[in-house]
Design a protein around this motif. Structure first.
Motif, PDB file in Angstrom:
ATOM      1  N   ARG A   1      19.526  15.370  28.519  1.00  0.00           N
ATOM      2  CA  ARG A   1      19.881  14.880  27.185  1.00  0.00           C
ATOM      3  C   ARG A   1      20.917  15.799  26.546  1.00  0.00           C
ATOM      4  O   ARG A   1      20.721  17.013  26.472  1.00  0.00           O
ATOM      5  CB  ARG A   1      18.632  14.808  26.314  1.00  0.00           C
ATOM      6  N   LYS A   2      22.028  15.218  26.092  1.00  0.00           N
ATOM      7  CA  LYS A   2      23.102  16.021  25.508  1.00  0.00           C
ATOM      8  C   LYS A   2      22.573  16.784  24.295  1.00  0.00           C
ATOM      9  O   LYS A   2      21.929  16.220  23.416  1.00  0.00           O
ATOM     10  CB  LYS A   2      24.287  15.146  25.094  1.00  0.00           C
ATOM     11  N   THR A   3      22.835  18.081  24.260  1.00  0.00           N
ATOM     12  CA  THR A   3      22.293  18.944  23.213  1.00  0.00           C
ATOM     13  C   THR A   3      23.254  19.095  22.039  1.00  0.00           C
ATOM     14  O   THR A   3      24.461  18.886  22.170  1.00  0.00           O
ATOM     15  CB  THR A   3      21.972  20.330  23.786  1.00  0.00           C
TER      16      THR A   3
ATOM     17  N   TYR B   1      16.443  19.982  21.512  1.00  0.00           N
ATOM     18  CA  TYR B   1      17.743  20.320  20.921  1.00  0.00           C
ATOM     19  C   TYR B   1      18.763  19.209  21.151  1.00  0.00           C
ATOM     20  O   TYR B   1      19.962  19.447  21.241  1.00  0.00           O
ATOM     21  CB  TYR B   1      18.256  21.632  21.509  1.00  0.00           C
ATOM     22  N   GLN B   2      18.272  17.972  21.258  1.00  0.00           N
ATOM     23  CA  GLN B   2      19.179  16.893  21.648  1.00  0.00           C
ATOM     24  C   GLN B   2      20.006  16.383  20.489  1.00  0.00           C
ATOM     25  O   GLN B   2      19.607  16.435  19.333  1.00  0.00           O
ATOM     26  CB  GLN B   2      18.395  15.757  22.290  1.00  0.00           C
ATOM     27  N   LEU B   3      21.181  15.892  20.837  1.00  0.00           N
ATOM     28  CA  LEU B   3      22.139  15.402  19.852  1.00  0.00           C
ATOM     29  C   LEU B   3      21.776  14.016  19.363  1.00  0.00           C
ATOM     30  O   LEU B   3      21.903  13.695  18.202  1.00  0.00           O
ATOM     31  CB  LEU B   3      23.541  15.406  20.458  1.00  0.00           C
ATOM     32  N   GLY B   4      21.327  13.165  20.263  1.00  0.00           N
ATOM     33  CA  GLY B   4      20.974  11.791  19.909  1.00  0.00           C
ATOM     34  C   GLY B   4      19.792  11.334  20.710  1.00  0.00           C
ATOM     35  O   GLY B   4      18.766  12.013  20.772  1.00  0.00           O
ATOM     36  N   GLY B   5      19.923  10.201  21.373  1.00  0.00           N
ATOM     37  CA  GLY B   5      18.839   9.666  22.180  1.00  0.00           C
ATOM     38  C   GLY B   5      18.769  10.308  23.553  1.00  0.00           C
ATOM     39  O   GLY B   5      19.322  11.376  23.793  1.00  0.00           O
TER      40      GLY B   5
END
Length: 205
Positions: free
Chosen positions: A33-35, A55-59
Motif C-alpha cells: 500500500r502506497k505510504t 501509514y498508507q496514503l489512500g486505499g
C-alpha cells in the motif's frame, strides 16, 4: 477466506529515512500500500495515530502476492485489498535484536537496502496484511523521539504444516506507548541494560 495481519519489526540507530515499496517478485507499490511518505520519506512519530498501522496514503494496493508458509498477512470474509487492519488482529513474526557495542546498541539491519523476513511455517492459509516497521531510535532518549517507517504488503499465504492460530493479538494504534522502554531509550548509553522491544512477543509455531 482465512485472514489476519502480521507485523515484522526492525530497529536501528540510523538517522536515514526509509520507504518499503515492494517485496520480492513485485514492482514498487504493486502489492504494498502506497505510504504517505512515498515521496518525502518522512516518519510517523505519534504511536497513537492511525498512521502507525500502515501509514498508507489512500486505499489498498491493486495486487496480492502469493507466498509460502515457511518461506524466506483480515477478518473472515473481508477483502485484503480494502480491509483497514483495525482491531486486535495483529501478531508479530519477527523482531531484530541489537548487539551491545561500545556502551550502546547496534542492529544487523542498519544500512541494509533490503531485508529477508520470515513467513512462519505454521500459518493457516489465507490473505494477510504483512506490516514491516523500521524504528529509528537516534533521537529516542525522550518519549516521542522514535521515528517509524512503515509499509503494509497484501499477501496470500499458502498454508504450511501444522497450521496454528496466532496468539498475542494487538491493535495499531494501541500496541505501543511513547514511554515504552524500547521506544524511549538512549541507544548510545545503555547502562548495560538489555534492549526491550515494544509490542507483543514474537509468535512461535
Amino acid at each position: 477466506m482465512k485472514s489476519a495481519a502480521i507485523t515484522a519489526v526492525l530497529a536501528s540507530v540510523a538517522s536515514a529515512h526509509y520507504t518499503f515499496p515492494k517485496i520480492s517478485g513485485t514492482s514498487d507499490w504493486a502489492v504494498v500500500r502506497k505510504t504517505q511518505n512515498w515521496q518525502s520519506n518522512g516518519p510517523v512519530t505519534d504511536v497513537g495515530s492511525t498512521a502507525i498501522r500502515c501509514y498508507q496514503l489512500g486505499g489498498g494496493a491493486a495486487g496480492v502476492q502469493n507466498v509460502q508458509a515457511g518461506g524466506s498477512v483480515v477478518p473472515a470474509g473481508a477483502d485484503v485489498k480494502t480491509w483497514d487492519g483495525s482491531g486486535s488482529v495483529w501478531f508479530k513474526v519477527y523482531q531484530d535484536m541489537p548487539a551491545s557495542a561500545n556502551g550502546g546498541y547496534k542492529w544487523t539491519s542498519e544500512g541494509q537496502s533490503s531485508f529477508s523476513l520470515p513467513v512462519p511455517r505454521c500459518l493457516p492459509e489465507g490473505d494477510y496484511l504483512y506490516r514491516i516497521e523500521h524504528v529509528a531510535l537516534h533521537g529516542a532518549s525522550q518519549p516521542g523521539g522514535a521515528q517509524f517507517y512503515i509499509s503494509c504488503a497484501q499477501v496470500h499465504v499458502a498454508g504450511g504444516s501444522g497450521a496454528k492460530t496466532p496468539t498475542g493479538l494487538v491493535s495499531f494504534p494501541g500496541a505501543y506507548k511513547a514511554s515504552d522502554p524500547g521506544l524511549a531509550v538512549n541507544i548510545y548509553n545503555t547502562g548495560g541494560k538489555a534492549y526491550q522491544p515494544a509490542g507483543p512477543s514474537v509468535f512461535q509455531c
